[in-house]
Enzyme design. Structure first.
Site, PDB file in Angstrom:
ATOM      1  N   SER A 131      -3.550  -3.885   2.425  1.00  0.00           N
ATOM      2  CA  SER A 131      -4.250  -3.052   1.444  1.00  0.00           C
ATOM      3  C   SER A 131      -5.450  -3.815   0.901  1.00  0.00           C
ATOM      4  CB  SER A 131      -3.325  -2.702   0.274  1.00  0.00           C
ATOM      5  OG  SER A 131      -4.124  -2.236  -0.809  1.00  0.00           O
ATOM      6  N   HIS A 136      -5.182  -0.308   4.978  1.00  0.00           N
ATOM      7  CA  HIS A 136      -4.729   0.631   3.945  1.00  0.00           C
ATOM      8  C   HIS A 136      -5.742   0.669   2.795  1.00  0.00           C
ATOM      9  CE1 HIS A 136      -1.490   2.764   1.727  1.00  0.00           C
ATOM     10  NE2 HIS A 136      -1.888   2.081   0.668  1.00  0.00           N
ATOM     11  N   ASP A 182      -6.604   2.207  -0.960  1.00  0.00           N
ATOM     12  CA  ASP A 182      -5.991   2.792  -2.159  1.00  0.00           C
ATOM     13  C   ASP A 182      -7.042   3.431  -3.048  1.00  0.00           C
ATOM     14  OD1 ASP A 182      -3.166   2.162  -1.962  1.00  0.00           O
ATOM     15  OD2 ASP A 182      -3.789   0.067  -2.045  1.00  0.00           O
ATOM     16  N   MET A 188      -7.950   5.421  -6.348  1.00  0.00           N
ATOM     17  CA  MET A 188      -7.404   5.693  -7.696  1.00  0.00           C
ATOM     18  C   MET A 188      -8.488   6.292  -8.579  1.00  0.00           C
ATOM     19  SD  MET A 188      -5.450   2.094  -8.279  1.00  0.00           S
ATOM     20  CE  MET A 188      -4.314   1.427  -7.064  1.00  0.00           C
ATOM     21  N   HIS A 247      -4.748   6.294   1.187  1.00  0.00           N
ATOM     22  CA  HIS A 247      -3.703   6.675   0.231  1.00  0.00           C
ATOM     23  C   HIS A 247      -4.389   7.198  -1.018  1.00  0.00           C
ATOM     24  CE1 HIS A 247      -0.323   4.932  -2.608  1.00  0.00           C
ATOM     25  NE2 HIS A 247      -0.391   6.255  -2.657  1.00  0.00           N
ATOM     26  N   MET A 284      -4.454   8.391  -4.603  1.00  0.00           N
ATOM     27  CA  MET A 284      -3.740   8.448  -5.887  1.00  0.00           C
ATOM     28  C   MET A 284      -4.671   9.135  -6.875  1.00  0.00           C
ATOM     29  SD  MET A 284      -2.131   4.626  -5.735  1.00  0.00           S
ATOM     30  CE  MET A 284      -3.306   4.145  -4.484  1.00  0.00           C
ATOM     31  N   MET A 289       6.827   4.924  -2.438  1.00  0.00           N
ATOM     32  CA  MET A 289       6.251   3.913  -3.337  1.00  0.00           C
ATOM     33  C   MET A 289       7.374   2.991  -3.819  1.00  0.00           C
ATOM     34  SD  MET A 289       3.036   4.379  -3.372  1.00  0.00           S
ATOM     35  CE  MET A 289       2.732   3.003  -4.504  1.00  0.00           C
ATOM     36  N   GLY A 329      -0.821   2.261  -9.054  1.00  0.00           N
ATOM     37  CA  GLY A 329      -1.922   1.984  -9.978  1.00  0.00           C
ATOM     38  C   GLY A 329      -2.436   0.562  -9.891  1.00  0.00           C
ATOM     39  N   GLY A 360      -2.062  -3.512  -7.898  1.00  0.00           N
ATOM     40  CA  GLY A 360      -1.496  -4.437  -6.933  1.00  0.00           C
ATOM     41  C   GLY A 360      -0.718  -5.520  -7.670  1.00  0.00           C
ATOM     42  N   ASP A 397       5.146   0.922   0.153  1.00  0.00           N
ATOM     43  CA  ASP A 397       3.926   0.395  -0.456  1.00  0.00           C
ATOM     44  C   ASP A 397       4.230  -0.204  -1.826  1.00  0.00           C
ATOM     45  OD1 ASP A 397       1.330  -0.079  -1.302  1.00  0.00           O
ATOM     46  OD2 ASP A 397       0.692   2.010  -1.218  1.00  0.00           O
ATOM     47  N   GLY A 429      -0.703  -5.951  -0.012  1.00  0.00           N
ATOM     48  CA  GLY A 429      -2.007  -6.239  -0.588  1.00  0.00           C
ATOM     49  C   GLY A 429      -2.148  -7.695  -0.954  1.00  0.00           C
TER      50      GLY A 429
END
Ligand code: DX5
Ligand code: ZN
Length: 222
Positions: free
Chosen positions: A11, A36, A38, A40, A70, A72, A141, A146, A148, A179, A201
């Protein structure tokens, strides 16, 4: 796309953004075939990360890698096309974030991408049973999304086993992803519990030697 599971998907949330391209290349040199990303939005999760522009840059620095996105974010359906344009190969959306999950999954697949559904730690796996025949991947999850660097929630082992059983029982073909909080100590146990794709990550990108660390983590999976 050719890949063998179980595999580690680094990640880039934990990468050094001032040298993102070379951090990604270091992971690829170690054998990473998935990257990956992320996303947010500061609403669905209490943090803001990055958007399609960074996904595009990541793809450019490793065109051969499989881009695993991914989301979020709230209203994920609104942003599918932007991430398709950015070079995503897989887009995963949270069960908790979309009132029209089935439609969103169909929309992702309409673009020819793989589609994934994600469940937070407090969401029962039975909620996603109606879409298990439609998705290419289910992401469990193992932290609250939110940030790492959080600790792996122990209950996730049971949830991975439960999902594996649901896959067997329903004769489904989806990949199982996990994850959050995956590290050198628990990676083997996480894979044994049923994970095909292990997102990692900080355990990859906080290392001095990212290439060596990736190999070491991947090596834990046998
Ligand atoms: C959490 C993100 C994870 C995170 C994993 O919200 O979805 O992908 O970057 O980071 P680590 O491996 O540090 O727990
Ligand atoms: Zn993630």
């Amino acid at each position: 796309m050719n890949f063998q599971v179980p595999l580690i998907a680094p990640s880039i949330l934990a990468a050094d953004f001032s040298k993102l391209g070379s951090d990604i290349q270091d992971a690829v040199k170690g054998g990473a075939s998935w990257i990956h990303c992320d996303i947010m939005d500061g609403h669905f999760v209490p943090n803001i990360s990055y958007g399609p522009g960074v996904v595009k840059a990541a793809k450019q620095s490793a065109p051969e890698a499989f881009m695993d996105v991914h989301l979020m974010i709230e209203n994920p359906g609104m942003y599918v096309e932007a991430f398709v344009q950015a070079g995503a190969d897989l887009i995963s959306v949270h069960y908790e974030a979309d009132h029209h999950l089935h439609r969103c999954i169909q929309n992702i697949k309409k673009y020819g991408l793989m589609a994934g559904v994600v469940v937070n730690p407090a969401t029962s796996l039975h909620n996603i049973e109606p879409v298990l025949g439609d998705v290419d991947l289910v992401l469990i999850m193992s932290v609250n999304p939110g940030f790492g660097g959080q600790s792996f929630i122990q209950k996730s082992y049971d949830r991975l086993r439960e999902l594996s059983q649901m896959r067997d029982k329903g004769n489904h073909g989806f990949l199982i992803q996990v994850d959050g909080g995956v590290n050198l100590k628990n990676a083997q146990k996480v894979a044994e519990a049923g994970a095909d794709i292990l997102v990692a990550g900080s355990s990859v990108f906080s290392a001095q030697d990212i290439t060596a660390r990736f190999k070491e983590l991947q090596g834990k999976l046998g």
